[in-house]
Design a protein around this motif. Structure first.
Motif, PDB file in Angstrom:
ATOM      1  N   UNK A 202      16.473  -8.430 -11.869  1.00  0.00           N
ATOM      2  CA  UNK A 202      15.689  -7.204 -11.723  1.00  0.00           C
ATOM      3  C   UNK A 202      14.571  -7.412 -10.710  1.00  0.00           C
ATOM      4  N   UNK A 203      13.855  -8.519 -10.805  1.00  0.00           N
ATOM      5  CA  UNK A 203      12.782  -8.810  -9.853  1.00  0.00           C
ATOM      6  C   UNK A 203      13.349  -9.014  -8.453  1.00  0.00           C
ATOM      7  N   UNK A 204      14.453  -9.740  -8.363  1.00  0.00           N
ATOM      8  CA  UNK A 204      15.099  -9.987  -7.074  1.00  0.00           C
ATOM      9  C   UNK A 204      15.399  -8.660  -6.373  1.00  0.00           C
ATOM     10  N   UNK A 205      16.023  -7.764  -7.090  1.00  0.00           N
ATOM     11  CA  UNK A 205      16.382  -6.461  -6.522  1.00  0.00           C
ATOM     12  C   UNK A 205      15.147  -5.683  -6.080  1.00  0.00           C
ATOM     13  N   UNK A 206      14.176  -5.564  -6.955  1.00  0.00           N
ATOM     14  CA  UNK A 206      13.018  -4.724  -6.647  1.00  0.00           C
ATOM     15  C   UNK A 206      12.161  -5.303  -5.532  1.00  0.00           C
ATOM     16  N   UNK A 207      11.990  -6.612  -5.469  1.00  0.00           N
ATOM     17  CA  UNK A 207      11.191  -7.210  -4.399  1.00  0.00           C
ATOM     18  C   UNK A 207      11.835  -6.960  -3.044  1.00  0.00           C
ATOM     19  N   UNK A 208      13.125  -7.243  -2.924  1.00  0.00           N
ATOM     20  CA  UNK A 208      13.781  -7.103  -1.623  1.00  0.00           C
ATOM     21  C   UNK A 208      13.950  -5.640  -1.220  1.00  0.00           C
ATOM     22  N   UNK A 209      14.385  -4.813  -2.141  1.00  0.00           N
ATOM     23  CA  UNK A 209      14.676  -3.437  -1.761  1.00  0.00           C
ATOM     24  C   UNK A 209      13.400  -2.633  -1.532  1.00  0.00           C
ATOM     25  N   UNK A 210      12.343  -2.906  -2.294  1.00  0.00           N
ATOM     26  CA  UNK A 210      11.081  -2.204  -2.058  1.00  0.00           C
ATOM     27  C   UNK A 210      10.509  -2.555  -0.698  1.00  0.00           C
ATOM     28  N   UNK A 211      10.658  -3.814  -0.287  1.00  0.00           N
ATOM     29  CA  UNK A 211      10.110  -4.195   1.013  1.00  0.00           C
ATOM     30  C   UNK A 211      10.843  -3.506   2.154  1.00  0.00           C
ATOM     31  N   UNK A 212      12.153  -3.343   2.034  1.00  0.00           N
ATOM     32  CA  UNK A 212      12.904  -2.677   3.100  1.00  0.00           C
ATOM     33  C   UNK A 212      12.697  -1.177   3.073  1.00  0.00           C
ATOM     34  N   UNK A 213      12.081  -0.676   2.022  1.00  0.00           N
ATOM     35  CA  UNK A 213      11.872   0.764   1.887  1.00  0.00           C
ATOM     36  C   UNK A 213      10.441   1.124   2.256  1.00  0.00           C
ATOM     37  N   UNK A 214       9.672   1.591   1.286  1.00  0.00           N
ATOM     38  CA  UNK A 214       8.301   1.991   1.571  1.00  0.00           C
ATOM     39  C   UNK A 214       7.448   0.859   2.086  1.00  0.00           C
ATOM     40  N   UNK A 215       7.833  -0.384   1.797  1.00  0.00           N
ATOM     41  CA  UNK A 215       7.084  -1.517   2.320  1.00  0.00           C
ATOM     42  C   UNK A 215       6.999  -1.499   3.838  1.00  0.00           C
ATOM     43  N   UNK A 216       8.057  -1.051   4.478  1.00  0.00           N
ATOM     44  CA  UNK A 216       8.031  -0.936   5.944  1.00  0.00           C
ATOM     45  C   UNK A 216       7.022   0.103   6.397  1.00  0.00           C
ATOM     46  N   UNK A 217       6.947   1.219   5.664  1.00  0.00           N
ATOM     47  CA  UNK A 217       6.011   2.268   6.051  1.00  0.00           C
ATOM     48  C   UNK A 217       4.572   1.820   5.835  1.00  0.00           C
ATOM     49  N   UNK A 218       4.319   1.112   4.743  1.00  0.00           N
ATOM     50  CA  UNK A 218       2.981   0.575   4.521  1.00  0.00           C
ATOM     51  C   UNK A 218       2.620  -0.388   5.646  1.00  0.00           C
ATOM     52  N   UNK A 219       3.566  -1.238   6.032  1.00  0.00           N
ATOM     53  CA  UNK A 219       3.318  -2.164   7.133  1.00  0.00           C
ATOM     54  C   UNK A 219       2.993  -1.437   8.423  1.00  0.00           C
ATOM     55  N   UNK A 220       3.680  -0.350   8.674  1.00  0.00           N
ATOM     56  CA  UNK A 220       3.428   0.433   9.887  1.00  0.00           C
ATOM     57  C   UNK A 220       2.022   1.035   9.859  1.00  0.00           C
ATOM     58  N   UNK A 221       1.637   1.592   8.721  1.00  0.00           N
ATOM     59  CA  UNK A 221       0.316   2.200   8.615  1.00  0.00           C
ATOM     60  C   UNK A 221      -0.795   1.158   8.754  1.00  0.00           C
ATOM     61  N   UNK A 222      -0.603  -0.007   8.129  1.00  0.00           N
ATOM     62  CA  UNK A 222      -1.602  -1.066   8.243  1.00  0.00           C
ATOM     63  C   UNK A 222      -1.712  -1.530   9.693  1.00  0.00           C
ATOM     64  N   UNK A 223      -0.567  -1.675  10.363  1.00  0.00           N
ATOM     65  CA  UNK A 223      -0.563  -2.109  11.755  1.00  0.00           C
ATOM     66  C   UNK A 223      -1.323  -1.122  12.639  1.00  0.00           C
ATOM     67  N   UNK A 224      -1.132   0.158  12.395  1.00  0.00           N
ATOM     68  CA  UNK A 224      -1.834   1.173  13.184  1.00  0.00           C
ATOM     69  C   UNK A 224      -3.339   1.084  13.011  1.00  0.00           C
ATOM     70  N   UNK A 225      -3.781   0.701  11.814  1.00  0.00           N
ATOM     71  CA  UNK A 225      -5.206   0.683  11.530  1.00  0.00           C
ATOM     72  C   UNK A 225      -5.899  -0.589  11.990  1.00  0.00           C
ATOM     73  N   UNK A 226      -5.234  -1.750  11.879  1.00  0.00           N
ATOM     74  CA  UNK A 226      -5.957  -3.004  12.115  1.00  0.00           C
ATOM     75  C   UNK A 226      -5.295  -3.975  13.088  1.00  0.00           C
ATOM     76  N   UNK A 227      -4.069  -3.697  13.536  1.00  0.00           N
ATOM     77  CA  UNK A 227      -3.367  -4.655  14.399  1.00  0.00           C
ATOM     78  C   UNK A 227      -2.953  -4.055  15.740  1.00  0.00           C
TER      79      UNK A 227
END
Length: 287
Positions: A202-227
């Protein structure tokens, strides 16, 4: 309040590549929950144990899981693919603006109003690397034989994170040691992998799939603000990501086909805990 956003000098920045595809209409308004410490205005998410899942942390990681955790295309003949069951449980922890299946009420501002810092983001990346490295080590050792099914899926993230942390070091940033949220989650994954394989999956699935999902969008927003819109290696995959994800879905369905109904239900019951531990990593970004 969270530390003021830091930025890197423009000459050192690398332009963001084309944003990864997301399902239309699903990340137009993303929200997470947090609480302000009385009298300080500081953003805070209270620590949670495996037995006490906090609403705030569930909603925080729900934001990271939204949008691309698409339904599995195939599974056990004559029955619902198990990955589809896993996705359905995860989606219920989202708000309606994050996913159609969401059942939670939004209680926080959209991602666009977050104020991350480089220091906090580095803590998140360091702890994330520890967690991904732990997952990779567990499937490589394969104490449970069917863990070997998940070796070299193409979703592995520890080497990408290593490159990103080296880049930050080259920019003059100090790379912190892993902190309690990361070491605690890593230890839990090790324990579950030995004693409770269904919970581990269960953890394996949620960690990997969440990162490929909204995790990418969070990364994009953070990058726009500070990187300065630099795209980290953490958010890049070799090959077709959709196909990589489908391959893992197929493997998960294959493995789960040998489980009893009770074992499947036990796996699903671990979802809230996986959201809690991932949420503790995400809170680094804002503190």
């Amino acid at each position: 309040m969270a530390p003021a956003p830091a930025s890197l000098s423009a000459p050192r920045a690398i332009s963001l590549l084309s944003p990864a595809r997301v399902s239309p209409g699903r990340w137009n308004s993303v929200s997470v929950s947090f609480a302000a410490r009385p009298g300080t205005g500081a953003v805070s998410l209270a620590p949670a144990s495996a037995a006490a899942v906090t609403t705030a942390q569930r909603r925080l990681v729900a934001a990271a899981a939204a949008t691309e955790m698409a339904p599995a295309a195939s599974g056990e003949e004559g029955s619902k693919p198990f990955v589809e069951e896993m996705r359905a449980v995860a989606m219920k922890l989202h708000t309606k603006d994050q996913a159609r299946e969401g059942e939670k009420e939004p209680q926080a501002p959209p991602v666009a109003k977050w104020e991350p810092s480089v220091e906090g983001y580095l803590r998140f990346l360091v702890d994330s690397r520890l967690v991904f490295q732990t997952l990779e080590d567990i499937v490589d050792r394969a104490a449970v034989p069917w863990y070997a099914e998940f070796r070299n899926t193409g979703l592995e993230r520890s080497e990408a994170l290593k490159k990103d942390l080296e880049w930050f070091k080259e920019q003059g940033h100090t790379i912190p040691e892993p902190s309690d949220p990361g070491t605690t989650y890593s230890s839990l994954l090790e324990e579950l992998s030995e004693k409770d394989p269904q919970a581990f999956i269960c953890h394996f699935y949620n960690v990997y799939f969440a990162h490929t999902a909204g995790g990418r969008m969070i990364g994009k927003k953070v990058s726009e603000k500070i990187l300065n819109k630099k795209e980290l290696e953490f958010y890049k995959w070799e090959g077709n990501l959709s196909q990589l994800l489908q391959n893992v879905r197929d493997k998960l369905n294959k493995v789960a086909s040998s489980w009893s109904r009770e074992e499947k239900d036990h796996c699903l019951e671990e979802t809230e805990k996986s959201f809690t531990y991932s949420g503790q990593l995400l809170r680094h970004i804002f503190t």
